[in-house]
Design a protein around this motif. Structure first.
Motif, PDB file in Angstrom:
ATOM      1  N   GLY A  44       0.787  -1.226   0.000  1.00  7.82           N
ATOM      2  CA  GLY A  44       0.000   0.000   0.000  1.00  7.82           C
ATOM      3  C   GLY A  44       0.817   1.272   0.000  1.00  7.82           C
ATOM      4  N   LYS A  45       2.148   1.165   0.098  1.00  9.65           N
ATOM      5  CA  LYS A  45       3.001   2.344   0.069  1.00  9.65           C
ATOM      6  C   LYS A  45       3.373   2.691  -1.379  1.00  9.65           C
ATOM      7  N   TRP A  46       3.692   3.957  -1.593  1.00  9.61           N
ATOM      8  CA  TRP A  46       4.120   4.397  -2.923  1.00  9.61           C
ATOM      9  C   TRP A  46       5.610   4.138  -3.092  1.00  9.61           C
ATOM     10  N   ALA A  47       5.995   3.808  -4.322  1.00 14.04           N
ATOM     11  CA  ALA A  47       7.386   3.459  -4.599  1.00 14.04           C
ATOM     12  C   ALA A  47       7.717   3.740  -6.054  1.00 14.04           C
ATOM     13  N   LEU A  48       8.989   3.654  -6.383  1.00 17.27           N
ATOM     14  CA  LEU A  48       9.432   3.751  -7.768  1.00 17.27           C
ATOM     15  C   LEU A  48       9.208   2.402  -8.457  1.00 17.27           C
ATOM     16  N   PRO A  49       8.904   2.399  -9.745  1.00 16.64           N
ATOM     17  CA  PRO A  49       8.786   1.135 -10.468  1.00 16.64           C
ATOM     18  C   PRO A  49      10.123   0.405 -10.473  1.00 16.64           C
ATOM     19  N   GLY A  50      10.090  -0.919 -10.411  1.00  9.62           N
ATOM     20  CA  GLY A  50      11.333  -1.684 -10.449  1.00  9.62           C
ATOM     21  C   GLY A  50      11.131  -3.091  -9.941  1.00  9.62           C
ATOM     22  N   GLY A  51      12.223  -3.856  -9.921  1.00 16.19           N
ATOM     23  CA  GLY A  51      12.124  -5.219  -9.442  1.00 16.19           C
ATOM     24  C   GLY A  51      13.424  -5.982  -9.609  1.00 16.19           C
ATOM     25  N   PHE A  52      13.384  -7.273  -9.332  1.00 13.40           N
ATOM     26  CA  PHE A  52      14.580  -8.108  -9.324  1.00 13.40           C
ATOM     27  C   PHE A  52      15.046  -8.467 -10.735  1.00 13.40           C
ATOM     28  N   ILE A  53      16.363  -8.471 -10.898  1.00 10.74           N
ATOM     29  CA  ILE A  53      16.979  -8.827 -12.178  1.00 10.74           C
ATOM     30  C   ILE A  53      16.987 -10.345 -12.344  1.00 10.74           C
ATOM     31  N   ASP A  54      16.502 -10.810 -13.471  1.00 11.50           N
ATOM     32  CA  ASP A  54      16.543 -12.236 -13.778  1.00 11.50           C
ATOM     33  C   ASP A  54      17.970 -12.663 -14.114  1.00 11.50           C
ATOM     34  N   MET A  55      18.244 -13.951 -14.008  1.00  8.73           N
ATOM     35  CA  MET A  55      19.593 -14.468 -14.244  1.00  8.73           C
ATOM     36  C   MET A  55      20.038 -14.317 -15.695  1.00  8.73           C
ATOM     37  N   ASP A  56      19.078 -14.174 -16.615  1.00  9.20           N
ATOM     38  CA  ASP A  56      19.436 -14.128 -18.033  1.00  9.20           C
ATOM     39  C   ASP A  56      19.290 -12.731 -18.637  1.00  9.20           C
ATOM     40  N   GLU A  57      19.297 -11.674 -17.818  1.00  9.46           N
ATOM     41  CA  GLU A  57      19.144 -10.324 -18.363  1.00  9.46           C
ATOM     42  C   GLU A  57      20.096  -9.357 -17.674  1.00  9.46           C
ATOM     43  N   ASP A  58      20.421  -8.272 -18.384  1.00 11.23           N
ATOM     44  CA  ASP A  58      21.238  -7.234 -17.774  1.00 11.23           C
ATOM     45  C   ASP A  58      20.331  -6.224 -17.072  1.00 11.23           C
ATOM     46  N   SER A  59      20.919  -5.251 -16.407  1.00 12.00           N
ATOM     47  CA  SER A  59      20.136  -4.339 -15.584  1.00 12.00           C
ATOM     48  C   SER A  59      19.198  -3.457 -16.407  1.00 12.00           C
ATOM     49  N   GLU A  60      19.645  -2.983 -17.566  1.00 12.51           N
ATOM     50  CA  GLU A  60      18.795  -2.122 -18.385  1.00 12.51           C
ATOM     51  C   GLU A  60      17.596  -2.896 -18.927  1.00 12.51           C
ATOM     52  N   THR A  61      17.828  -4.136 -19.340  1.00 14.28           N
ATOM     53  CA  THR A  61      16.723  -4.973 -19.812  1.00 14.28           C
ATOM     54  C   THR A  61      15.705  -5.170 -18.704  1.00 14.28           C
ATOM     55  N   CYS A  62      16.196  -5.405 -17.490  1.00 18.10           N
ATOM     56  CA  CYS A  62      15.305  -5.577 -16.344  1.00 18.10           C
ATOM     57  C   CYS A  62      14.504  -4.309 -16.080  1.00 18.10           C
ATOM     58  N   ALA A  63      15.173  -3.163 -16.101  1.00 19.72           N
ATOM     59  CA  ALA A  63      14.491  -1.896 -15.824  1.00 19.72           C
ATOM     60  C   ALA A  63      13.357  -1.672 -16.821  1.00 19.72           C
ATOM     61  N   LYS A  64      13.611  -1.937 -18.085  1.00 19.43           N
ATOM     62  CA  LYS A  64      12.592  -1.741 -19.107  1.00 19.43           C
ATOM     63  C   LYS A  64      11.461  -2.762 -18.971  1.00 19.43           C
ATOM     64  N   ARG A  65      11.825  -4.006 -18.630  1.00 17.68           N
ATOM     65  CA  ARG A  65      10.812  -5.051 -18.445  1.00 17.68           C
ATOM     66  C   ARG A  65       9.877  -4.714 -17.289  1.00 17.68           C
TER      67      ARG A  65
END
Length: 233
Positions: A44-65
């Motif tokens: 219920g709290k507000w936050a920035l969009p984001g999440g955990f990086i999968d083992m088969d992706e880099d950080s930018e791919t994760c951010a966009k996903r």
């Protein structure tokens, strides 16, 4: 049992996430896109969009996903901001976050709640609620990065509609820099760079004298930078 690689050693490993600071500009206010968390921790709290990086992706791919999954926004150019690694930044376990930031035209994107979110909303920077995790610190750093970069790169145009007026541009810079800028000097300096295209149109619906409409000449700017051009406000 899954076979480990030859040089894989047993030791504690932190998890890695990405967080996205998405800025917009509307009605004279700088805004940031936030999600309302639909899961614990900080349900219920507000936050920035984001999440955990999968083992088969880099950080930018994760951010966009994660941006697509949680807000529906896609095809957004993002820049890496900073890596946040305070030991107790996440109550679950050891988590390191690679933060990104982006500037978008609000008229070009329609955000919608998605995975693990109950609501998505644009907040004026002056009215941001209490944020989950250390996201307030991430947002503060993104604001400072924007404030510094807008002085030496014409990134402010990324926040404006394709057609804008000189008062619109002046207001944007004053808002981001959080200071008053002399209107005459600002206009003279901006026009002196010859990066604006006079569209030979005027803003409709203006009460008094309608201001001219301009657009940013991105092709000219890119050509000038190849020859050592330096934008400075």
């Amino acid at each position: 049992m899954e076979q480990q690689g030859k040089y894989v050693y047993e030791y504690p490993r932190p998890a890695v996430t990405t967080d996205c600071v998405i800025f917009g500009f509307d009605k004279g206010e700088l805004k940031v896109l936030l999600i309302e968390r639909g899961i614990e921790p900080y349900l219920g709290k507000w936050a920035l969009p984001g999440g955990f990086i999968d083992m088969d992706e880099d950080s930018e791919t994760c951010a966009k996903r994660k941006l697509v999954q949680e807000t529906g926004l896609e095809n957004i150019y993002m820049e890496q901001l900073y890596t946040f690694s305070a030991v107790e930044r996440d109550p679950r376990y050891r988590v390191i976050s690679i933060a990104y930031y982006a500037l978008v035209k609000l008229s070009d994107y329609s955000a919608q709640a998605g995975t693990d979110t109950t609501c998505v909303k644009w907040f004026a920077i002056s009215d941001v609620p209490e944020l989950a995790f250390d996201h307030a610190k991430i947002l503060d750093m993104a604001k400072e990065r924007l404030k510094g970069k807008i002085k030496y790169q014409p990134i402010g145009f990324e926040l404006l509609p394709e057609k804008f007026t000189m008062p619109d541009l002046h207001c944007l810079y004053e808002t981001v820099l959080q200071t008053e800028l002399d209107n005459r000097n600002f206009r003279k300096k901006i026009l002196g760079y010859n990066l604006l295209i006079d569209l030979k149109e005027q803003q409709r619906g203006a009460r008094n004298r309608a201001p001219k409409l301009y657009s940013f000449d991105k092709e000219r700017y890119e050509e000038l930078t190849k020859n050592g051009f330096y934008f400075e406000l």
